[in-house]
Design a protein around this motif. Structure first.
Motif, PDB file in Angstrom:
ATOM      1  N   HIS A  67      40.631  24.350  -6.713  1.00 22.49           N
ATOM      2  CA  HIS A  67      40.217  25.658  -6.190  1.00 22.49           C
ATOM      3  C   HIS A  67      41.017  25.944  -4.929  1.00 22.49           C
ATOM      4  O   HIS A  67      41.338  25.030  -4.161  1.00 22.49           O
ATOM      5  CB  HIS A  67      38.728  25.661  -5.834  1.00 22.49           C
ATOM      6  N   ARG A  68      41.287  27.216  -4.701  1.00 22.72           N
ATOM      7  CA  ARG A  68      41.941  27.649  -3.471  1.00 22.72           C
ATOM      8  C   ARG A  68      41.312  28.959  -3.011  1.00 22.72           C
ATOM      9  O   ARG A  68      40.960  29.815  -3.821  1.00 22.72           O
ATOM     10  CB  ARG A  68      43.440  27.886  -3.674  1.00 22.72           C
ATOM     11  N   ASP A  69      41.173  29.098  -1.709  1.00 26.33           N
ATOM     12  CA  ASP A  69      40.820  30.368  -1.073  1.00 26.33           C
ATOM     13  C   ASP A  69      39.616  31.050  -1.704  1.00 26.33           C
ATOM     14  O   ASP A  69      39.636  32.252  -1.996  1.00 26.33           O
ATOM     15  CB  ASP A  69      42.032  31.303  -1.061  1.00 26.33           C
ATOM     16  N   GLY A 113      37.210  26.181  -0.814  1.00 25.93           N
ATOM     17  CA  GLY A 113      38.452  25.818  -1.478  1.00 25.93           C
ATOM     18  C   GLY A 113      39.627  25.804  -0.508  1.00 25.93           C
ATOM     19  O   GLY A 113      40.475  24.910  -0.540  1.00 25.93           O
ATOM     20  N   ARG A 115      42.840  25.803   1.529  1.00 23.68           N
ATOM     21  CA  ARG A 115      44.242  25.601   1.133  1.00 23.68           C
ATOM     22  C   ARG A 115      44.395  24.655  -0.054  1.00 23.68           C
ATOM     23  O   ARG A 115      45.511  24.362  -0.470  1.00 23.68           O
ATOM     24  CB  ARG A 115      45.068  25.110   2.315  1.00 23.68           C
ATOM     25  N   GLY A 116      43.275  24.207  -0.623  1.00 20.39           N
ATOM     26  CA  GLY A 116      43.341  23.444  -1.865  1.00 20.39           C
ATOM     27  C   GLY A 116      42.395  22.274  -1.901  1.00 20.39           C
ATOM     28  O   GLY A 116      42.356  21.462  -0.986  1.00 20.39           O
ATOM     29  N   ARG A 142      42.459  33.332   4.488  1.00 20.71           N
ATOM     30  CA  ARG A 142      43.010  32.350   3.569  1.00 20.71           C
ATOM     31  C   ARG A 142      43.462  31.105   4.321  1.00 20.71           C
ATOM     32  O   ARG A 142      43.594  31.106   5.543  1.00 20.71           O
ATOM     33  CB  ARG A 142      44.188  32.967   2.810  1.00 20.71           C
ATOM     34  N   PRO A 146      39.743  22.710   3.562  1.00 17.93           N
ATOM     35  CA  PRO A 146      38.754  22.511   2.487  1.00 17.93           C
ATOM     36  C   PRO A 146      37.649  21.558   2.924  1.00 17.93           C
ATOM     37  O   PRO A 146      37.869  20.645   3.719  1.00 17.93           O
ATOM     38  CB  PRO A 146      39.588  21.912   1.358  1.00 17.93           C
TER      39      PRO A 146
END
Length: 291
Positions: A67-69, A113, A115-116, A142, A146
């Protein structure tokens, strides 16, 4: 009961307008456009981007995925859902609940999430399905660090009133690395989210009425004080007869059955939304209140 929000715009949203998919191991209903289901009427509402009502079969689930952002949280209704971070394999356990946690009814698991991040969500029970809501919100910026959080909110609490479960990070969008790590929420006892959003839940017995205070219970929990977007969702039970119902703001034209929802607009911090349980069984209601 008299209408307490005459200035509000309240729109009924029936369950049958949700996207549905049955993959055998996963029976899912999407309140907002998700995966292969798209409806331009239901893309987002304020910061709310996803509300999926999922049922996952025993010994199946979502393998490790990134997951991101996005701010993502799971609200468990029945059964067990096991979270493992990307380093934890099935069959291994940890004392760190932010790496391994077998969630049950009343548990809420939250993920930034940022930056990853990668994790798995599996139903490791041998015979019982798990039923839960997965909700995604859009963060205020963003590339955040995480992080995971897990907490429990009891049945007894939610039978008394709407319980604020998730509130904004107190330090706001300009939080320092130390404040991010501390993850202090605007309201003590809640989970912090990187959005101007409050997530609450209540279990309302038949003939009882709860009041939801827009902006959460307390002062200065949210930043935006006017024109908030409040989404009310009546969760489905695991019984075939589905007998719970709620009436919003005393309005006969806004009566929700299980799986139904309502968009509430033109409301401000401090406004009170009444939710009356008008069915035959307890109604479990979640509210996402955002800008």
């Amino acid at each position: 009961m008299a209408n307490t929000l005459s200035h509000a715009n309240i729109t009924y949203r029936p369950s049958n307008t949700r996207g549905t998919a049955d993959h055998g191991w996963l029976d899912t209903k999407h309140s907002f456009s998700f995966a292969s289901w798209y409806d331009p009427r239901y893309e987002s509402f304020g910061s709310l981007r996803v509300l999926n009502e999922d049922r996952v079969a025993p010994n199946t689930g979502f393998p490790t995925h990134p997951h991101r952002d996005a701010e993502i949280f799971s609200y468990i209704l029945s059964g067990e859902l096991t979270h493992r971070d990307s380093m934890q394999k099935k069959g291994s356990e940890s004392n760190d609940k932010d790496k391994f946690f077998r969630m049950k009814r009343g548990d809420v698991q939250f993920t930034t999430g940022g930056r990853g991040i990668a994790h798995s969500e599996q139903n490791e029970h041998k015979s019982d399905w798990v039923h839960f809501l997965q909700i995604w919100a859009l963060p205020w910026k963003r590339g955040l660090p995480p992080i995971y959080h897990t907490d429990t909110f009891t049945e007894a609490e939610k039978k008394q009133k709407f319980v604020n479960i998730i509130t904004p990070l107190k330090a706001g969008p300009s939080a320092t690395p130390a404040e991010e790590k501390e993850a202090k929420a605007a309201k003590e006892g809640t989970i912090a989210i990187h959005a101007d959003l409050v997530f609450s839940a209540g279990i309302i017995e038949p003939k009882k009425t709860f009041e939801y205070r827009v902006g959460g219970d307390g002062e200065d929990i949210v930043k935006s004080k006017s024109n908030r977007n409040v989404y009310v969702h009546l969760t489905e039970s695991d019984k075939w007869d589905k007998k719970s119902k709620v009436k919003l703001a005393g309005r006969e034209d806004v009566v929700l059955g299980e799986g139904d929802a309502a968009f509430v607009k033109n409301v401000n911090v401090g406004d009170l939304l009444t939710v009356e349980s008008s069915g035959e069984t307890n109604a479990e209601v979640v509210i996402i209140d955002s800008q």
